[in-house]
Structure formats: C-alpha cells, structure tokens
Design an enzyme around this catalytic site. Structure first.
Site, PDB file in Angstrom:
ATOM      1  N   THR A  35       0.819  -1.215   0.000  1.00 36.10           N
ATOM      2  CA  THR A  35       0.000   0.000   0.000  1.00 36.10           C
ATOM      3  C   THR A  35       0.848   1.258   0.000  1.00 36.10           C
ATOM      4  OG1 THR A  35      -1.793  -1.123   1.114  1.00 36.10           O
ATOM      5  CG2 THR A  35      -1.728   1.250   1.369  1.00 36.10           C
ATOM      6  N   TYR A  49      -8.052   0.751  -3.562  1.00 38.18           N
ATOM      7  CA  TYR A  49      -6.925   1.219  -4.379  1.00 38.18           C
ATOM      8  C   TYR A  49      -6.183   0.009  -4.898  1.00 38.18           C
ATOM      9  CZ  TYR A  49      -4.656  -0.119  -0.108  1.00 38.18           C
ATOM     10  OH  TYR A  49      -4.246  -0.860   0.976  1.00 38.18           O
ATOM     11  N   SER A  82       1.888  -7.922  -0.709  1.00 38.86           N
ATOM     12  CA  SER A  82       2.750  -8.822   0.071  1.00 38.86           C
ATOM     13  C   SER A  82       2.151 -10.197   0.321  1.00 38.86           C
ATOM     14  CB  SER A  82       3.155  -8.161   1.381  1.00 38.86           C
ATOM     15  OG  SER A  82       2.041  -7.990   2.218  1.00 38.86           O
ATOM     16  N   THR A 115       1.608  -4.344   4.147  1.00 35.20           N
ATOM     17  CA  THR A 115       1.468  -4.607   5.582  1.00 35.20           C
ATOM     18  C   THR A 115       0.923  -6.004   5.882  1.00 35.20           C
ATOM     19  OG1 THR A 115      -0.726  -3.608   5.632  1.00 35.20           O
ATOM     20  CG2 THR A 115       1.137  -2.180   6.172  1.00 35.20           C
ATOM     21  N   ASP A 116       0.316  -6.654   4.875  1.00 38.91           N
ATOM     22  CA  ASP A 116      -0.320  -7.952   5.161  1.00 38.91           C
ATOM     23  C   ASP A 116       0.663  -8.999   5.670  1.00 38.91           C
ATOM     24  OD1 ASP A 116      -2.620  -6.766   4.346  1.00 38.91           O
ATOM     25  OD2 ASP A 116      -3.025  -8.113   2.659  1.00 38.91           O
ATOM     26  N   LYS A 188       0.068  -7.449  12.681  1.00 40.30           N
ATOM     27  CA  LYS A 188      -0.995  -6.573  12.160  1.00 40.30           C
ATOM     28  C   LYS A 188      -2.297  -6.989  12.838  1.00 40.30           C
ATOM     29  CE  LYS A 188      -3.103  -4.962   7.855  1.00 40.30           C
ATOM     30  NZ  LYS A 188      -3.068  -4.998   6.391  1.00 40.30           N
ATOM     31  N   GLU A 310      -3.148 -28.577  28.455  1.00 39.48           N
ATOM     32  CA  GLU A 310      -4.186 -28.975  27.489  1.00 39.48           C
ATOM     33  C   GLU A 310      -3.840 -30.285  26.774  1.00 39.48           C
ATOM     34  OE1 GLU A 310      -7.195 -27.692  26.616  1.00 39.48           O
ATOM     35  OE2 GLU A 310      -7.182 -25.726  27.550  1.00 39.48           O
TER      36      GLU A 310
HETATM   37  N1  GLU Z   1      -2.519  -6.485   0.558  1.00 35.49           N
HETATM   38  C1  GLU Z   1      -1.548  -5.517   0.207  1.00 35.49           C
HETATM   39  C2  GLU Z   1      -0.156  -5.879   0.723  1.00 35.49           C
HETATM   40  O1  GLU Z   1       0.008  -6.475   1.739  1.00 35.49           O
HETATM   41  C3  GLU Z   1      -1.908  -4.138   0.649  1.00 35.49           C
HETATM   42  C4  GLU Z   1      -2.016  -3.999   2.136  1.00 35.49           C
HETATM   43  C5  GLU Z   1      -1.032  -3.005   2.700  1.00 35.49           C
HETATM   44  O2  GLU Z   1       0.091  -2.855   2.251  1.00 35.49           O
HETATM   45  O3  GLU Z   1      -1.421  -2.349   3.688  1.00 35.49           O
HETATM   46  O4  GLU Z   1       0.793  -5.528   0.070  1.00 35.49           O
END
Ligand code: GLU
Length: 353
Positions: A35, A49, A82, A115-116, A188, A310
């Site tokens: 992103t 986007y 990602s 971020t994923d 995340k 457990e």
């Molecule tokens: N799904 C995309 C990625 O991980 C966009 C999410 C992001 O970067 O916040 O690259």
C-alpha cells in the site's frame, strides 16, 4: 580584500556542507510494493486502491526531507502485494538485504513492504541476516494518493531509524505509526486503521520528529546471535510448513491433505492454549509418527502456548510455538527443519527465538 574574504567564506561553507554530507549515514531503501506504493482513483479512496504501483524513486522524491537524515538511494526489488510473496521472493529479498548490509558503505537498510505479511518478512530477516546494522521494515495503511497518507511520515521515520547508530545491534524492526517494534512479536491487528501494528509485549521505542527514543530491548536471539544464516540456505524454497486453523466441529482432513502435499511440519493454530479437539488428536499423532512435526500455536493473539498444558506434548513428541503466532511459527519451523528433524531441538529453538 573583500574578494579574499568571500573566497574564504565560500570555501568554509563548502567544507561545512561536504562535511555534513560526509557525516550522514548511508541508507538503502529496498522497495517491494504494498500500500505504501499504492494508488487510488481519488484522494478519498483510503481503502479502495491498487497496491504496488508507485516506483521507489517516486516514493523517495515524495519525501525530500529524508535527504536531511541520510544519504539515501533506492532499489526496486519487487513490486507486489505482500500476500503474494512466496519463499522464492522471500529468500531472494533476504539475499539482497544480506549483500547490502555486508557493504562497508551501507549503514542501514529500509524495506518498504505491504502490511499484510510485513511481520513475516521482518521476522525472517531477523532470523537469517547476520548483522548489527539496522534493518527497518515499513509500510502504510493508506495509499500514497489518499488524504492524510501515512506512508510519507512512516518512510521518513524508517529512514531516521535505519540511519540512527543507537539502533545498531537491537535487531530487525517494523516502524509503523511512530512506533519501533521488534520483528519477532509485532503483528498486524486491524486492517483499516493507521495504528494497525501491535506487540503484546509493547513497542521497543518511539520515533518522533526523526529521533529514536528507546524503552526496551528484546532478550531473544536475532541477527548476529541467530544460528540461521541466509548464506547457508540454498535454493529458492524452504521446507514446506502449513497452518491449520482450529475451531469447533473440525475435520482432520486438512492436516492429512497438507501432509500428503509434502508438509514437513504443520502449525496447529489452535483454540485457546493451542488446544486440540479430541477427534483430531489421533490424526496428529499418526502424522507425528510419520515424521511430520506437530507445532501447537494459537489463534488467540495474546499470551503464549504453555507446554504440556491442554495436551501432553512430551508424551506425543509435539512442539509448542511459545508466543509466536502461527505465521511466525511457520517461518521458524521451516528454518528449524533446514537443520534438524528432532522435535526436542525444534522446541529449543522455539524457546530461544
Ligand atoms: N494487501 C496488500 C499488501 O500487503 C496491501 C495492504 C497493505 O500494504 O497495507 O501488500
């Protein structure tokens, strides 16, 4: 006389300028997409986007202030979202970062990333790149075209951290939303807000106006203290490890299917304390006897899986992932399997990293 004074002034100004640029650390920004390099149709599209559009030079040019922090150059390693990063890209990125930190004229590396799976790449580099130079992963929650895009300030702060000598020897970091996190325990936790990253053990520090303020250090093994080294890993695939998510009313089929597909370890993202439903236990024991490592993690984001609680892990020869979430346990298990097939040895690694 006037001319002489002017020449002297110009000379000393030149010296000061060249000294100040000499004194700045050198940081390489390795771009991989996400992103932070995303673009939307309009400035009000903060969540709709296309990721991985904007090239690294445009990302750097959008934040000219970073030139005051360090001598910065950009490298476009990948241009992907990602979630599509496979072992091939991960290993190639680790080799690229490893080559960069070995260069005497590189003081720190920043990696812009979606971020994923930011936490996965960060943890992997934390485990396999031997260095005391700061490696900083950064992303953004809003695309570069959005109102109040968070990428530019995150990038500015990431460069500040990578250029900061006080960050040396403290590990691989994720810098998001003014916080400096240790790669091993950050995750995340929300998909829509800019405060998306959290560690249950807290941030290591905070980065404000280009300056790092430290409050904690990780006691776990990382980077120079790691027994894993990208230089000893050959090829473009890691031993196959897959995750099965625990829930009520489960079938055992996913575990057997993954084992059939060649998984050498299965991460059980169990309920609560990594608990395993009683109809699943025989399948896991059967797989363990066939040589598939069974590693209990948890779908609960906080706390840690307690060994022999457990389930009788000692009796079954299973491993617990300690406080590593399933996706991080998957990477440590894959690296562990490059060295051993012994569940006790793998357990030792889970305690130490
Ligand atoms: N799904 C995309 C990625 O991980 C966009 C999410 C992001 O970067 O916040 O690259």
């Amino acid at each position: 006389m006037m001319k002489k004074t002017l020449t002297a002034l110009t000379l000393s100004l030149g010296l000061v300028l060249s000294f100040s640029s000499y004194a700045k650390n050198n940081v390489v920004v390795v771009a991989t997409g996400g992103t932070i390099a995303g673009a939307g149709a309009s400035s009000t599209n903060s969540a709709t986007y296309t990721a991985a559009k904007v090239p690294v030079d445009d990302l750097l040019n959008a934040v000219p202030q970073i030139k005051d922090l360090a001598n910065v150059r950009g490298v476009q390693a990948l241009q992907v979202a990602s979630e599509s990063i496979t072992d091939k890209e991960l290993l190639s990125l680790a080799r690229q970062v490893n080559d960069l930190v070995k260069k005497p004229d590189v003081n720190g590396v920043v990696i812009t990333h979606g971020t994923d799976t930011l936490e996965e790449t960060a943890f992997f580099l934390n485990l396999v790149v031997h260095t005391d130079k700061p490696i900083v992963l950064v992303g953004s929650m809003r695309p570069s075209t959005a109102l109040s895009a968070d990428g530019p300030l995150n990038l500015y702060s990431a460069v500040a951290l990578a250029a900061d000598d006080s960050a040396k020897g403290k590990g691989t970091f994720i810098l998001m939303n003014d916080s400096i996190f240790a790669a091993r325990d950050v995750s995340k936790t929300i998909n829509l807000h800019t405060n998306a990253f959290v560690s249950q053990w807290g941030a290591l520090g905070t980065l404000i106006e280009g300056k790092s303020y430290w409050f904690r250090q990780s006691v776990k093994r990382f980077n120079n203290r790691s027994e894993f080294n990208i230089e000893n890993i050959k090829g473009d695939a890691l031993p196959l490890v897959q995750i099965v998510y625990g829930s009520g009313n489960m079938l055992p089929d996913a575990y057997t299917a993954y084992a059939k597909a060649g998984a050498k370890a299965i991460i059980h993202a169990g309920t609560g304390n990594g608990s395993v439903a009683k109809n699943i236990v025989p399948t896991l024991n059967q797989l363990q006897q066939q040589g598939v490592q069974i590693i209990r993690s948890s779908r609960v984001p906080q706390g840690f899986v307690l060994r022999n609680a457990e389930q009788p892990d000692d009796k079954y020869g299973w491993v617990v992932a300690h406080d590593l979430n399933p996706q991080k346990a998957k990477l440590l298990a894959a690296l562990a399997l490059t060295k051993t097939k012994d569940a006790k040895e793998i357990q030792r690694m889970f305690w130490e990293y």
